[in-house]
Design a protein around this motif. Structure first.
Motif, short mmCIF file in Angstrom:
data_model
loop_
_atom_site.label_atom_id
_atom_site.label_comp_id
_atom_site.label_asym_id
_atom_site.label_seq_id
_atom_site.Cartn_x
_atom_site.Cartn_y
_atom_site.Cartn_z
N GLY A 149 38.98 31.33 35.95
CA GLY A 149 37.75 31.86 36.53
C GLY A 149 37.19 30.97 37.63
O GLY A 149 36.73 31.46 38.67
N GLU A 150 37.22 29.65 37.46
CA GLU A 150 36.76 28.73 38.51
C GLU A 150 37.59 28.87 39.77
O GLU A 150 37.08 28.81 40.90
CB GLU A 150 36.79 27.29 38.01
CG GLU A 150 35.73 26.98 36.97
CD GLU A 150 35.58 25.49 36.76
OE1 GLU A 150 35.63 24.74 37.75
OE2 GLU A 150 35.43 25.07 35.60
N ALA A 151 38.92 29.06 39.61
CA ALA A 151 39.79 29.17 40.78
C ALA A 151 39.57 30.49 41.51
O ALA A 151 39.49 30.54 42.74
CB ALA A 151 41.25 29.03 40.36
N LEU A 152 39.45 31.59 40.76
CA LEU A 152 39.32 32.90 41.40
C LEU A 152 38.00 33.06 42.14
O LEU A 152 37.90 33.83 43.09
CB LEU A 152 39.48 34.01 40.35
CG LEU A 152 40.89 34.16 39.77
CD1 LEU A 152 40.91 35.23 38.71
CD2 LEU A 152 41.90 34.48 40.87
N THR A 153 36.95 32.36 41.71
CA THR A 153 35.67 32.48 42.42
C THR A 153 35.73 31.87 43.81
O THR A 153 34.92 32.20 44.68
CB THR A 153 34.56 31.78 41.63
OG1 THR A 153 34.94 30.42 41.36
CG2 THR A 153 34.29 32.50 40.33
N GLU A 154 36.70 30.96 44.06
CA GLU A 154 36.85 30.33 45.37
C GLU A 154 37.87 31.04 46.24
O GLU A 154 38.08 30.67 47.39
CB GLU A 154 37.27 28.86 45.21
CG GLU A 154 36.22 27.98 44.60
CD GLU A 154 35.06 27.77 45.54
OE1 GLU A 154 35.29 27.72 46.75
OE2 GLU A 154 33.92 27.66 45.06
N GLN A 155 38.52 32.10 45.71
CA GLN A 155 39.58 32.76 46.47
C GLN A 155 38.98 33.61 47.57
O GLN A 155 38.12 34.47 47.32
CB GLN A 155 40.44 33.62 45.53
CG GLN A 155 41.73 34.09 46.16
CD GLN A 155 42.61 34.83 45.14
OE1 GLN A 155 42.11 35.38 44.17
NE2 GLN A 155 43.91 34.82 45.36
N ALA A 156 39.43 33.41 48.81
CA ALA A 156 38.90 34.16 49.95
C ALA A 156 39.40 35.59 49.98
O ALA A 156 38.73 36.48 50.50
CB ALA A 156 39.25 33.45 51.26
N GLY A 157 40.57 35.83 49.44
CA GLY A 157 41.15 37.16 49.42
C GLY A 157 42.21 37.26 48.35
O GLY A 157 42.62 36.24 47.76
N PRO A 158 42.72 38.46 48.05
CA PRO A 158 43.71 38.60 46.96
C PRO A 158 45.00 37.83 47.21
O PRO A 158 45.67 37.45 46.26
CB PRO A 158 43.96 40.11 46.92
CG PRO A 158 42.87 40.74 47.70
CD PRO A 158 42.36 39.74 48.65
N ASP A 159 45.35 37.62 48.49
CA ASP A 159 46.61 36.93 48.80
C ASP A 159 46.41 35.49 49.23
O ASP A 159 47.35 34.85 49.70
CB ASP A 159 47.33 37.70 49.93
CG ASP A 159 47.64 39.14 49.54
OD1 ASP A 159 47.97 39.36 48.36
OD2 ASP A 159 47.53 40.03 50.40
N ALA A 160 45.20 34.97 49.13
CA ALA A 160 44.92 33.61 49.60
C ALA A 160 45.11 32.61 48.46
O ALA A 160 44.63 32.84 47.34
CB ALA A 160 43.50 33.51 50.14
N PRO A 161 45.78 31.48 48.71
CA PRO A 161 45.88 30.44 47.68
C PRO A 161 44.56 29.70 47.53
O PRO A 161 43.71 29.71 48.41
CB PRO A 161 46.98 29.52 48.21
CG PRO A 161 46.93 29.71 49.69
CD PRO A 161 46.53 31.13 49.93
N VAL A 162 44.41 29.02 46.40
CA VAL A 162 43.16 28.33 46.08
C VAL A 162 43.48 26.91 45.66
O VAL A 162 44.42 26.69 44.87
CB VAL A 162 42.38 29.05 44.96
CG1 VAL A 162 41.09 28.31 44.65
CG2 VAL A 162 42.09 30.49 45.36
#
Length: 510
Positions: free
Chosen positions: A450-463
């Protein structure tokens, strides 16, 4: 100052029903005064007025102009005199014809309105040219002092010029520094406006501060050089002005000379206090320089606050929009209810005291709807406290309950640490390759995900990010859009798009 009813009548035309018509007429008389035209007839007013802002751009009838002139005369803005210059017949002589001119009160009102409009339209500024003019006027006074017999007329002209320039400098500087804070506050809303205003303001202040520092010392030296001679110069100038005073007895003439001299001494004292310290007070130029310097940190603080507001991670409106999209994607009501409980912390909570008094020891995850009813003493509902009046109850021994909670916390900490060691290997792994996760490992995994996905800029962007406590570094890289990962948990199968996850412990973990 007391304002009589007759004086207040002079301003009636500003708020009257035909205020635009009255103002057009008064503008004609103000222009006529500037052109040295003493009197006007109604037809001349009709021809000279600019009716673009009145009557919808259409000139009024001559009768309306005549009525308006009569009303302005009644209010005291104009004076009327019989017009006999154009009389050619006896009937013309008996017909009411008037010439109009500004009254003394009307002139005062027009002058006040002109100053009012000029003040509103004027933009306050820091006048570096004024500093140069002040220095040149003081140097001219020094040159006059060096002459055997100074020319009083030249001295008077230079002093009047000096006072006029200095008053403009002081007034504009005060207005500018008062408006700087307001300008910064008003422009905090737009980043582009603040950035542009920052560059222009800093350049403007640096240029003025440099000129103020460079010229203040020279001006202060000129003032010090003129100090031994200034009283005599001011006395000569005051004597020259007193010649134009109205005739009167010798005492009135002496009072007039003394008044002129005191006025010039006050002006010189103000000029001196601007560039030289008086007692414990620093010169006004120093205060202005400090105020100008403080405007730069204020602007930088406003920009920092704006950047902090723009880059802040907490955006309630964005969070609610994302949550609304999640609710819209729920397949059924049960899934929506589970999302609501997770999003708004709608979890069961039981007070330790009430739990201990219950007949059965229920786990914290038990819903209120599924738990047996809890008896609440009526006194608790009525007075907000359950203890009855009288002696206090004996203190209960809760050492066993505390020891049970301590064992539970230690056991839970060991389980979380084991889950952390299992997941935080520092090696990249696909989600589809993870083995079945127990309750604690899955809880830790969900938190990190959840912490990582909140920083994701888009569905295909790495975090790439650190956890909130700074103990783990997470890298999450999505795989193909049609990839799928399934993780077995005690509560079911967790499925979704496959990712490569790398969890690495940091130095803070130790």
């Amino acid at each position: 100052m007391h304002i009589t009813n007759e004086t207040s009548e002079l301003f009636r035309h500003l708020s009257a029903e035909k205020g635009a018509l009255y103002r057009c007429i008064m503008d004609v008389f103000a222009a006529a005064k500037r052109q040295y035209r003493l009197q006007l007839r109604p037809d001349e007013v009709l021809a000279d007025a600019d009716w673009g802002n009145s009557q919808g751009g259409t000139p009024p009838r001559i009768e309306d102009v005549t009525a308006a002139l009569a009303q302005l005369t009644a209010w005291g803005n104009l004076e009327s005199h019989p017009d006999t210059a154009r009389v050619s017949t006896l009937s013309d002589f008996y017909r009411a014809r008037f010439l109009y001119r500004l009254s003394h009160g009307g002139e005062a009102v027009e002058s006040a309105l002109a100053v009012f409009v000029q003040t509103l339209r004027r933009r306050a500024e820091l006048q570096t040219v004024a500093l140069e003019d002040i220095a040149s006027r003081l140097q001219a006074l020094q040159a006059l002092v060096a002459e055997p017999e100074p020319d009083v007329a030249k001295t008077h002209a230079i002093l009047r010029d000096l006072v006029r320039v200095f008053e403009s400098l002081a007034e504009n500087a005060q207005a500018f520094m008062a408006s700087v804070a307001r300008s910064i506050e008003l422009q905090q809303a737009e980043a582009t406006a603040v950035a542009s205003y920052k560059r222009r303001l800093i350049d403007y202040l640096e240029r003025f501060i440099g000129d103020l520092v460079r010229r203040s010392n020279a001006i202060a030296r000129c003032i010090n050089d003129l100090e031994p001679h200034i009283d005599a110069m001011l006395a000569q100038v005051a004597e020259r002005e007193a010649r134009d005073a109205a005739p009167g007895d010798p005492r009135e003439q002496a009072d007039a000379r003394q008044g002129y001299r005191q006025a010039w001494q006050e002006r010189w004292k103000g000029l001196r206090g601007w560039f030289l310290s008086t007692g414990h007070e620093p010169p006004q130029a120093e205060l202005l320089r400090a105020r100008a310097r403080s405007a730069i940190p204020q602007l930088l603080a406003a920009i920092a606050a704006l950047n902090e507001r723009r880059s802040g991670r907490s955006d309630r409106s964005a969070d609610f929009r994302v949550l609304a999209a999640w609710f819209a994607a729920c397949s059924d009501d049960g899934e929506a209810h589970r999302l609501a409980r997770a999003a708004f912390a709608l979890n069961p909570a039981r007070h330790f005291l009430l739990e201990a008094d219950a007949d059965t020891d229920l786990p914290a995850s038990t819903s209120w709807a599924d738990a047996p009813p809890l008896s609440i003493h009526p006194r608790l509902r009525e007075y907000g406290e359950a203890a009855a009046r009288g002696p206090l109850p004996r203190v209960k021994d809760r050492s066993a309950d505390r020891a049970r909670l301590a064992r539970h916390l230690i056991e839970e900490a060991h389980q979380v640490e084991a889950a952390r060691r299992r997941l935080a290997t520092g090696q990249p792994a696909k989600l589809s390759q993870l083995d079945a996760l127990d309750k604690h490992a899955f809880g830790l995994f969900l938190g990190l995900l959840g912490e990582a996905l909140t920083e994701q800029a888009g569905p295909d962007a790495p975090v790439d990010r650190l956890t909130g406590d700074g103990t783990l570094h997470i890298r999450l890289a999505p795989l193909a859009a049609d990839s799928r990962a399934e993780i077995a948990t005690p509560d079911g199968i967790f499925a979704g798009r496959d990712h490569v996850i790398t969890i690495t412990p940091t130095g803070d973990a130790r």
